[in-house]
Design an enzyme around this catalytic site. Structure first.
Site, mmCIF file in Angstrom:
data_model
loop_
_atom_site.group_PDB
_atom_site.id
_atom_site.type_symbol
_atom_site.label_atom_id
_atom_site.label_comp_id
_atom_site.label_asym_id
_atom_site.label_seq_id
_atom_site.Cartn_x
_atom_site.Cartn_y
_atom_site.Cartn_z
ATOM 1 C CG ASN A 121 24.491 -105.764 1.640
ATOM 2 O OD1 ASN A 121 24.091 -104.832 2.010
ATOM 3 N ND2 ASN A 121 24.944 -106.950 2.252
ATOM 4 C CD GLU A 122 27.827 -105.136 4.298
ATOM 5 O OE1 GLU A 122 27.582 -104.383 5.303
ATOM 6 O OE2 GLU A 122 28.087 -106.594 4.760
ATOM 7 C CD GLU A 166 23.956 -102.667 6.089
ATOM 8 O OE1 GLU A 166 24.527 -103.026 7.115
ATOM 9 O OE2 GLU A 166 23.675 -103.271 5.020
ATOM 10 C CD1 TRP A 214 27.717 -108.998 12.760
ATOM 11 C CD2 TRP A 214 29.994 -108.526 12.704
ATOM 12 N NE1 TRP A 214 28.033 -107.543 12.568
ATOM 13 C CE2 TRP A 214 29.631 -107.477 12.484
ATOM 14 C CE3 TRP A 214 31.391 -108.665 12.943
ATOM 15 C CZ2 TRP A 214 30.421 -106.102 12.355
ATOM 16 C CZ3 TRP A 214 31.953 -107.363 12.489
ATOM 17 C CH2 TRP A 214 31.772 -106.341 12.194
ATOM 18 C CD GLU A 246 23.179 -109.978 9.991
ATOM 19 O OE1 GLU A 246 23.860 -109.163 10.060
ATOM 20 O OE2 GLU A 246 22.325 -109.980 8.849
ATOM 21 C CE LYS A 247 18.623 -117.241 17.126
ATOM 22 N NZ LYS A 247 19.422 -117.537 15.912
ATOM 23 C CG PHE A 248 21.305 -113.282 19.501
ATOM 24 C CD1 PHE A 248 20.343 -112.958 20.588
ATOM 25 C CD2 PHE A 248 21.780 -114.386 19.004
ATOM 26 C CE1 PHE A 248 19.965 -114.254 21.059
ATOM 27 C CE2 PHE A 248 21.322 -115.447 19.430
ATOM 28 C CZ PHE A 248 20.362 -115.543 20.699
ATOM 29 C CG HIS A 249 22.767 -106.814 13.949
ATOM 30 N ND1 HIS A 249 22.398 -105.380 13.985
ATOM 31 C CD2 HIS A 249 24.022 -106.676 13.198
ATOM 32 C CE1 HIS A 249 23.237 -104.905 13.297
ATOM 33 N NE2 HIS A 249 24.249 -105.432 12.929
#
Length: 675
Positions: free
Chosen positions: A152-153, A309, A317, A357-360
């Site tokens: 991934n990335e 994505e 972030w 990443e819960k705010f993503h």
């Protein structure tokens, strides 16, 4: 024109990362029901699941993944199955602490994040091959799996590694590249500052030093790091191919990650895929999105590619994580589609309740299926389902913009004449001028065959090899138009100044060389007189030496007052233009108009500037039809000139279609004349 190996023939893939291991089993049934409602037909699974798949070394638990793949297949949702090599589990680092990546200060990276492993570690490489082999053996024939997703990335968040294993690999890599220490010393210019090497074991990595590191060494370190990452990808890919025939990809980050040379990476994957996220401080972030999309299509060789994505709304972030406004998600998605993407995917399906990443944002946000975001996700899914006939169609362009990751690495090293002259800034400024003029572009490497382009633009070619300069010179001599920005052809592949001085390899094509670089003091008033206009400039000027070029623009004020600033040179059947200063977006407009005229771009097709600023019009060409994709970033409606069928409404378009403020449209054009 269906693409070979495309995982969903005749369809635009729609969906995103799915991480059901974060949720109780009963949530999975709700997820697949909502996916069907939203039009999802494709999800990526398993990217961060190593610790749940291999619970201890050599101990595997595939039961949950068996059940998940069967569930998705039963609901008609195809799977991009990932190898989880980006995040080795806790037991791995407990057993092999030497496999941790080490930063330039010698500090090992701790567990609890992602991307923590040394890509040079033998233990890591053995473990990722073993996991890829197990997954491919088990799922290579599963009917749900249509694509493999390695890692991934790559290069994010960790690319450089200064561990003992990496240093040993570095020394071996240098031996293979140079053969002898004499050749390495010559390439790196180690006579400077007494850096001569007499033994291979003494060649260190460019870790923390008292002052700036040898730039040739750092440039090679960038190449080495990129090669190490790509070696790991190939190891996993071959383990998969031993048991499975589906195409293999990994997700790039075009123009957003700078550690990977995507011209090289694209040759390793069966399908190119890319992740793209808007940069919140940029008020015109949709322009950077278009740049990344065009760059991704170009490294894919014009073939269909996947937007693996992007976000439905805010990310988590950045310093200020700005939510997307109503309609913005669809505009972003349609821009990628218009620039060649045949898959529109998000991170992620369901928003995470825990973790970093819960705010993503997600396709199914914390607010649930009654939210505006989910309604827009469902609307987009319905619209993409109407566009399956676009799959496999392509974008064509008469203009190429040169992009070389090695030049990026070199130009952004320390101790350049001005910190303000940056690769990314020049690339964005020149690209945005073309974007605002409505000119379709490809990106190209300076070593590519450029004969199919009327105009080639080189915004940031600080590093240019002699062979690549000869390629550009040949392009001009055969009738091409070349536009080169400042600080070009300054150094060769070793970051050494070319024999003959700055710009010498392009002297034949441009009719100029540079005697001296003349950075401009902050606040100093400088302009360029060009075609009866005074163009404001800043940051940079050059003292040009003419060798056949005609002067088209002259400095007014500053360190080069009265001297040539913009030149044109007839060479063979074509012409080379040189802009020796850092003109801004508006100041470039008259220069580009002159260059368009030189290249014949204003004579055919839509004249640059046909539509108002912020109205984006793209065209894709298939075997039997062509399609115009329009995206209106403006706050008022705009009339699109087209004849054909509106694919969203199935209504005829007879010469003009009004696109609402913030709206989008896709029109199948009637005939080749409209294409």
């Amino acid at each position: 024109m269906l693409a070979k190996n495309w995982p969903l023939p005749g369809k635009i893939a729609y969906g995103g990362d799915y991480n059901p291991e974060q949720w109780p089993r009963e949530v999975w049934d709700e997820d697949v029901a909502l996916m069907r409602e939203a039009g999802v037909n494709f999800v990526s699974v398993g990217i961060f699941s190593w610790g749940l798949l291999e619970t201890a070394e050599g101990v595997y638990d595939f039961a949950w993944l068996d059940e998940l793949l069967d569930l998705l297949h039963a609901h008609g949702i195809a799977v991009d199955l990932a190898t989880p090599s980006v995040s080795p589990p806790a037991w791995f680092f407990a057993a092999y602490p030497q496999a941790r990546a080490v930063d330039k200060n010698g500090v090992p990276m701790g567990f609890g994040s992602r991307g923590m492993a040394s890509h040079a570690s033998a233990e890591y490489r053995e473990a990722i091959v073993r996991m890829a082999d197990q997954l491919a053996r088990r799922y290579g024939q599963h009917p749900a799996v249509v694509l493999w997703h390695v890692h991934n990335e790559y290069g994010v968040p960790v690319a450089e590694d200064f561990s003992d294993a990496a240093v040993a690999s570095w020394q071996s890599w240098l031996r293979a590249r140079y053969g002898t220490l004499e050749a390495l010393n010559a390439a790196w210019g180690t006579a400077f500052w007494g850096q001569h090497y007499a033994q291979w074991e003494h060649v260190v990595a460019p870790a923390a030093t008292p002052t700036t590191v040898n730039p040739a060494m750092k440039l090679d370190w960038g190449r080495f790091t990129d090669d190490q990452l790509r070696e790991c990808f190939r190891l996993e890919r071959e383990a998969i191919r031993a048991h499975a025939e589906q195409p293999v990809t990994t997700n790039f980050m075009a123009h957003q990650s700078w550690n990977t040379d995507l011209w090289k990476w694209a040759r390793e994957v069966d399908i190119v895929s890319d992740d793209h996220y808007l940069w919140s401080p940029d008020p015109e972030a949709h322009v950077a999105l278009a740049l990344s999309a065009d760059l991704t299509r170009s490294v894919a060789g014009g073939r269909p590619w996947m937007l693996m994505e992007h976000s439905t709304s805010a990310v988590n972030w950045q310093g200020h994580n700005i939510a997307k406004r109503p309609g913005e998600m669809q505009r972003n998605a349609l821009t990628h589609l218009g620039r060649g993407a045949d898959a529109i995917l998000f991170f992620q399906w369901r928003a995470s309740r825990s973790g970093a990443e819960k705010f993503h944002s997600a396709m199914l946000p914390h607010a649930g299926p009654t939210s505006r975001v989910f309604r827009e996700v469902t609307e987009l899914g319905g619209r993409l389902a109407q566009l399956g006939e676009l799959q496999g169609s392509r974008v064509s362009a008469d203009v190429a913009v040169l992009y070389d990751w090695e030049s990026l690495w070199a130009q952004d090293l320390e101790w350049r004449p001005s910190d303000e002259l940056q690769f990314r800034e020049r690339m964005r400024t020149y690209y945005e001028r073309l974007w605002r003029d409505g000119v379709p572009v490809d990106f190209a490497h300076p070593g590519d065959d450029l004969s199919g382009y009327r105009l080639v633009v080189a915004p940031a070619s600080y590093l240019l090899t002699q062979a690549h300069a000869e390629n550009l010179t040949h392009y001009v001599s055969c009738g091409g138009t070349l536009l080169v920005s400042c600080f070009a052809a300054a150094v060769d592949e070793h970051d050494a100044v070319h024999p003959g001085g700055f710009g010498a390899p392009l002297q034949d094509a441009l009719g100029v060389t540079v005697e001296e670089y003349l950075p401009i003091r902050t606040g100093e008033q400088v302009a360029v007189s060009f075609d009866a206009a005074e163009l404001e400039t800043s940051v940079w000027a050059e003292d040009l030496v003419l060798s056949g070029a005609e002067v088209c623009g002259t400095y007014r004020g500053g360190p080069a007052d009265g001297a040539p600033a913009i030149t044109r040179h007839q060479h063979g059947e074509g012409a080379g233009w040189y802009v020796s200063t850092a003109l801004g977006l508006e100041a470039l407009a008259p220069v580009f108009r002159a260059v368009y005229d030189e290249a014949g771009l204003a004579a055919d097709g839509p004249v640059p500037g046909t539509y108002p600023d912020g109205f984006e019009v793209m065209t894709r060409h298939g075997e039997d039809a062509a399609y115009t994709i329009a995206v209106n970033h403006r706050e008022e409606p705009v009339a699109l000139k087209a004849r054909g069928t509106d694919l969203f409404t199935q209504r005829p378009v007879d010469g003009e279609l009004t696109i609402a403020a913030g709206g989008t449209a896709v029109v199948r054009l009637d005939n080749t004349h409209d294409r």
